[in-house]
Design a protein around this motif. Sequence first.
Motif, mmCIF file in Angstrom:
data_model
loop_
_atom_site.group_PDB
_atom_site.id
_atom_site.type_symbol
_atom_site.label_atom_id
_atom_site.label_comp_id
_atom_site.label_asym_id
_atom_site.label_seq_id
_atom_site.Cartn_x
_atom_site.Cartn_y
_atom_site.Cartn_z
ATOM 1 N N SER A 33 -36.873 29.642 34.766
ATOM 2 C CA SER A 33 -36.013 30.483 35.191
ATOM 3 C C SER A 33 -36.627 32.243 34.575
ATOM 4 O O SER A 33 -35.773 32.582 33.300
ATOM 5 N N GLU A 503 -41.579 35.362 31.761
ATOM 6 C CA GLU A 503 -40.581 34.944 31.042
ATOM 7 C C GLU A 503 -40.585 34.681 29.541
ATOM 8 O O GLU A 503 -39.216 35.360 28.574
ATOM 9 N N ARG A 511 -36.852 30.231 24.533
ATOM 10 C CA ARG A 511 -35.993 28.689 24.384
ATOM 11 C C ARG A 511 -36.594 27.858 23.379
ATOM 12 O O ARG A 511 -37.803 27.680 23.218
ATOM 13 N N ASP A 596 -27.126 29.541 31.246
ATOM 14 C CA ASP A 596 -28.739 29.732 31.229
ATOM 15 C C ASP A 596 -29.869 28.426 30.885
ATOM 16 O O ASP A 596 -30.637 27.821 32.287
ATOM 17 N N THR A 597 -29.210 27.863 30.686
ATOM 18 C CA THR A 597 -30.378 26.136 30.115
ATOM 19 C C THR A 597 -29.650 25.444 31.239
ATOM 20 O O THR A 597 -30.637 24.812 31.229
ATOM 21 N N LEU A 600 -31.597 26.018 34.239
ATOM 22 C CA LEU A 600 -31.705 25.474 34.664
ATOM 23 C C LEU A 600 -32.070 23.663 35.219
ATOM 24 O O LEU A 600 -33.242 23.587 35.858
ATOM 25 N N LYS A 603 -31.410 22.732 38.417
ATOM 26 C CA LYS A 603 -32.334 23.000 39.009
ATOM 27 C C LYS A 603 -34.015 22.450 38.892
ATOM 28 O O LYS A 603 -34.026 21.910 40.257
ATOM 29 N N GLN A 604 -33.307 21.807 37.650
ATOM 30 C CA GLN A 604 -34.565 20.689 38.017
ATOM 31 C C GLN A 604 -34.697 19.337 38.191
ATOM 32 O O GLN A 604 -35.541 18.357 39.098
#
Length: 774
Positions: A33, A503, A511, A596-597, A600, A603-604
Amino acid sequence: MRTLVRTLAAAVLIFSLRMPSSIFGMDLQSSSSADVKTSSLAAGDGQLVGYSPRSSVSEREWEAKFKAIPDPANLREYMRRLSARPHHVGSPYDKDNAEWILARFREWGLDAHIERFDVLFPTPKVRVVEMVAPTKFTAKLEEPAVAVDPTSNQKSEQLPTYNAYSIDGDVTAPLVFVNYGLPEDYEKLDRLGISVKGAIVIAKYYGSWRGVKPKVAAEHGAIGCLIYSEPKDDGYTVDSVFPQGPMRPADGVQRGSVMDFASANPGDPLTPGVGATPGAKRLKREEAKSITKIPVMPISYGDAQPLLAALAGPMAPEEWRGSLPIPYHVGPGPAKVHLKVEFNWDIKPVYDVIAKIPGSVAPDEWVVRGNHHDGWVNGAEDPVSGQVDLLEEARALSLLLKQGWKPRRTIIYAAWDGEEPMLLGSTEWAEAHGEELKQHAAVYINTDANDRGPLTMGGSHSLEQFINGVARDVEDPETKLTVWKRKELSEIAEAKSAEERQELRQRADLRIEAIGSGTDYTAFLDHLGIATLNLEYEGEDEQGIYHSIYDDFYWYTHFSDTDFVYGRAMAQTVGISVMRLADAEVLPFDFVDFADTIDLYKKQLQKLLAQKQDEARERNQELEEGVFKATFDPRRPTVAPAKEEIPPHLNFAPLENALDSLTKSAKHYRDALTARQGALGDEASTGKLAAVNRELILTERKLTSPEGLPRRSWYEHLIYAPGVYSGYGVKTIPGVREGIEQKRWAEADAEIVRVAKVLEDEAATIDAAAKELE
Ligand SMILES: [Zn+2]
């Protein structure tokens, strides 16, 4: 332990109880992302997050002094001493090492002591693996000494090859080859029409944590399990074998624990949830949930080859085949194997060595740093290569104390015992001190082994910005780039898409990996909810000596960090991390990367569900079209899969709403800290800062629930956990993810609600910390 990682594409990795996290069957944290371009307070202007301008300057001066101290020659000498003899749990040299570490801490002027726990630790009494049909063959189960390697002949002190916490057993049955022995391998066997019911299975090492293999085999009705080291994974296919090269020789064996810790708990199987102290209430062995259901033995490829060569039946799928000079058939039989194991089920002492540096301003806020000292045999790489760095950090910190450095918070250094059997020393200590740790512990920092290469950074995402900042301030020994820059560029080289590369180039922080288990941080993070970091330099050296008699000083000084410069880099990396956490006026947590993580991961999960729906639809359509009938080969018969129910939609709305709150509070906190940073040094604000730090310490605790995860209540963290079917490999938002993977739809829906609730609480805590600053 630790995880061993290799880029799976290229090869295999290793697991110590340290497991390299990123390779085997885990969830990727680091995908794409790219929409968030964060800005790091630490980047550019050099002012440290959580520090006033003045204290930032003084901190940097102390850190510069610290960095100059760690000495590769000391690391080499500590390793020579600690790996000189086998030092597994219960051995004379394990105790001797603990006392030697204690003496070093005291010699350096630190307040240190040994804390002992008494734990169940089985050692082998009887070990038999033999083929009884169609021909006779008896496995050697013996690693030979090597002439050039001076410690490989310490036979009387070496633990024989075995898997700890296998149940006793005596079974004879046809053999079946099951690839890595994971659930998806059994689905393939179903398609081949092969059952392992009543059979003994033989599985390759790697692909998951080893204890998953007997667990899944038993669930499918197998009565015994062999695990062998395949040369394609860590033997001659990768590089020359020891002593010519670093890889596993024909008779080399990987010892290791097979305790089912992920479904129950790590640590002493008889005292789940409490410290294994003299008066602790102990279960009977038969009541312990984490001991295997079937007998297990690890074998070398020298011993495995005759067994595999005697299998008939269908050819194994192409990706299952290794590089032994035989056709890889699946069986069952005609190879018939007799497996017999009996153990001494003794209670053994473990010796944790604990050193404490009291804090000068906030002694009730703790920074805890640990690495284990026990090995399976001589254990130079695992764990001594990490332990020596910890010792050198402690020596350097003690020198700074003599020069007048006064850490604001309390620092605790811990050399754990009993990690290899399954995190015994660290888990029992964390359980025995659980209430204090929940009150006081701000961060736990772990290492296990250390090699050469880019820095692997794993842990709590509230520390992502922090550890990126530390990596920017340490020099990589080979490239002379900063550790951070080398990591960024090596990730760009390995990225699989333009999106990922974009990214990496745009996001302020790299990350960090989510962590599951596999080494000593487990009780701190998963059980107590303490923000955690796990660090290792790795990736440049192949190795096939993991948990064998060849993991020793000779191997390490020929094939790994031979001049100990990555050892020095690790001591600098962790030492600076400890100092920077201990000295900051406000704990350097940040929640923008964390939010943010989590987004993510959400979404996964949505993608995972959609993928499961698509797969089921496609399978059902192909069944209707007659694809399986059309492709049926009567000479190589297969079984068509069953029709599948299409997974239902799940309600992600509670999670979406919680994420909105979390994202808002994360920005709120960052803005508040930025605005206040200049005034942090005012003496008048000290009382107020204590309140801010209190809230910050609670932020990781807020991600836990006392009820724990479904069916495994010891695991209280709702964001990170080891997978029930991956072992060390992390499952993020595990209640929801495993619900989807294991088709428990109602449970997945309910877990979304629970996770959303803790994230809402988290957002409220972050907001409260921000308000304290305003
Ligand atoms: Zn280890």
